[in-house]
Design an enzyme around this catalytic site. Structure first.
Site, PDB file in Angstrom:
ATOM      1  CG  HIS A  73      -0.955   5.577  -5.157  1.00 23.16           C
ATOM      2  ND1 HIS A  73       0.044   6.502  -5.296  1.00 23.16           N
ATOM      3  CD2 HIS A  73      -0.734   4.639  -6.115  1.00 23.16           C
ATOM      4  CE1 HIS A  73       0.829   6.158  -6.303  1.00 23.16           C
ATOM      5  NE2 HIS A  73       0.386   5.026  -6.819  1.00 23.16           N
ATOM      6  CB  CYS A  74      -1.270   8.710   0.221  1.00 18.81           C
ATOM      7  SG  CYS A  74      -1.649  10.007  -0.963  1.00 18.81           S
ATOM      8  CG  MET A  75      -2.380   5.680   3.815  1.00 21.22           C
ATOM      9  SD  MET A  75      -3.728   5.116   4.879  1.00 21.22           S
ATOM     10  CE  MET A  75      -4.766   4.228   3.694  1.00 21.22           C
TER      11      MET A  75
END
Length: 404
Positions: A393-395
């Site tokens: 999700h962060c990437m």
């Protein structure tokens, strides 16, 4: 949009990784392999993937104005010093676009710059103090790996985010250049929720960074609703800024502020809560059972907002997405294993379509619970990528999503 591990991560050392917000140094070759596998799994599912550094280089090549503007805000009196600003801007202006993009993200050392320190020492205290050619003229931006944070797209527009830590703030200028000057975006009609474009089509950056917002706290969940975490790195002042912009254009009708504790272990909402399906979520119970949910809607009778505190977070989300109740998949294992898997981004998964998510394979207990609930999990390796405290999700920074 994703960012393949690059020069900036090669700049991490045991002595600077804390300052650059990493818990460890990465084996970059391995991290690149893991990231390539992640991108391959997304493309296999029909996701169109763009690489941030490529987009930045193309934007710089496409627009002399954009190139000059980015150089000005990156190499300012506050970043490189009043005595050296013209020299640094001049050398950056002479770089080919691809090389410039590499160093705007990867950093630029004194040795790489080719600056004439012998000449500058008589006019610059900064140059006179330099005793190591490995010192940075421009800092590396290794957190560019986590493209979710520097910008986020919501309902036909984008927010370019003033991030909490100074080590990350230059990332926002790079993505601003992409959205303003890359040919893929320049001809498109979309809103800038934050900051506003001035009459000269430039970003107003005078107040940029006085309050913070990061995209890991921002989740558009459909039905005109956005969740925004009030976390370690996103503040109520910025939630109101974004909510006002969305409401003024009729792009959203509800923003749910999620009041969280401030903790490095769950720095963003998406480290402890993400959507898996239209009616399914994963969460870390030790944090999410104690959060508060406050809904903002457009105000009436001259008020900017109408604010209500919700009975609880999960019922507010269920109401917003239009389901009777959510299926909740908690972090797996006993209390010790749950804490370990939350730290290893067990809840920070990215949905490629409803009910299909990508997760780090090491989070075996949480993956097992997701599969028992009927969620298809695509596992990826993340032994090096995970050292930055961020999962799939962060990437990822989604530009465009299919409507549910």
């Amino acid at each position: 949009m994703v960012h393949r591990p690059d020069l900036s991560l090669k700049r991490l050392t045991p002595s600077n990784h804390d300052e650059l917000l990493f818990d460890d140094v990465l084996w970059v070759d391995r991290a690149q392999y893991e990231h390539d596998q992640f991108v391959a799994r997304m493309r296999e599912r029909g996701v169109e993937v763009f690489l941030l550094q490529n987009l930045l280089g193309e934007a710089l090549a496409a627009s002399d104005e954009g190139r000059q503007r980015l150089i000005e805000v990156t190499a300012s009196e506050f970043t490189v010093g009043a005595s050296m600003v013209e020299d640094v801007r001049s050398l950056l202006s002479e770089m080919p676009a691809e090389k410039l993009a590499t160093h705007l993200i990867g950093g630029l050392t004194v040795a790489e710059s080719g600056l004439d320190l012998t000449r500058l020492r008589s006019t610059s205290v900064i140059a006179a103090a330099v005793d190591d050619p490995g010192l940075f003229v421009l800092p590396p931006l290794p957190n560019t790996l986590f493209t979710r944070d520097s910008s986020c797209w919501m309902y036909g527009g984008v927010s370019i985010n003033p991030m909490f830590w100074p080590a990350r703030r230059l990332e926002a200028y790079n993505v601003a250049a992409i959205y303003r000057y890359h040919p893929m975006f320049a001809a498109e009609d979309f809103e800038f929720w934050y900051p506003e474009l001035g009459d000269d089509k430039r970003f107003s950056i005078e107040d940029f960074g006085k309050s913070s917002l990061e995209g890991g706290d921002v989740q558009p969940i459909g039905n005109g609703t956005v969740l925004i975490g009030m976390s370690e790195r996103s503040q109520a002042r910025m939630i109101e800024q974004v909510a006002r912009a969305l409401f003024e254009k009729g792009a959203a009708e509800r923003v749910i502020a999620v009041v969280m504790t401030k903790d490095r272990a769950h720095m963003h909402l998406d480290t402890v809560f993400t959507m898996l399906d239209r009616d399914a979520v994963t969460l870390y119970p030790q944090v999410m059972r104690s959060v508060r949910a406050i809904s903002l809607r457009p105000g009436v009778n001259g008020a900017l907002f109408h604010v209500t505190e919700e009975k609880d977070f999960l019922s507010a989300v269920a109401d917003a997405v239009g389901v009777p109740a959510l299926r909740v998949i908690e972090t797996g294992g006993d209390a010790y294993q749950q804490e370990r898997e939350q730290w290893d981004d067990g809840n920070n998964v990215v949905a490629l379509e409803p009910g299909v998510v990508v997760a780090y394979e090491r989070n075996t207990y949480t993956i097992a619970k997701m599969r028992e609930a009927g969620i298809e999990v695509i596992p990826i390796e993340g032994f090096e990528l995970g050292k930055g405290r961020g999962g799939g999700h962060c990437m990822t920074c989604p530009f465009e999503r299919d409507p549910l």
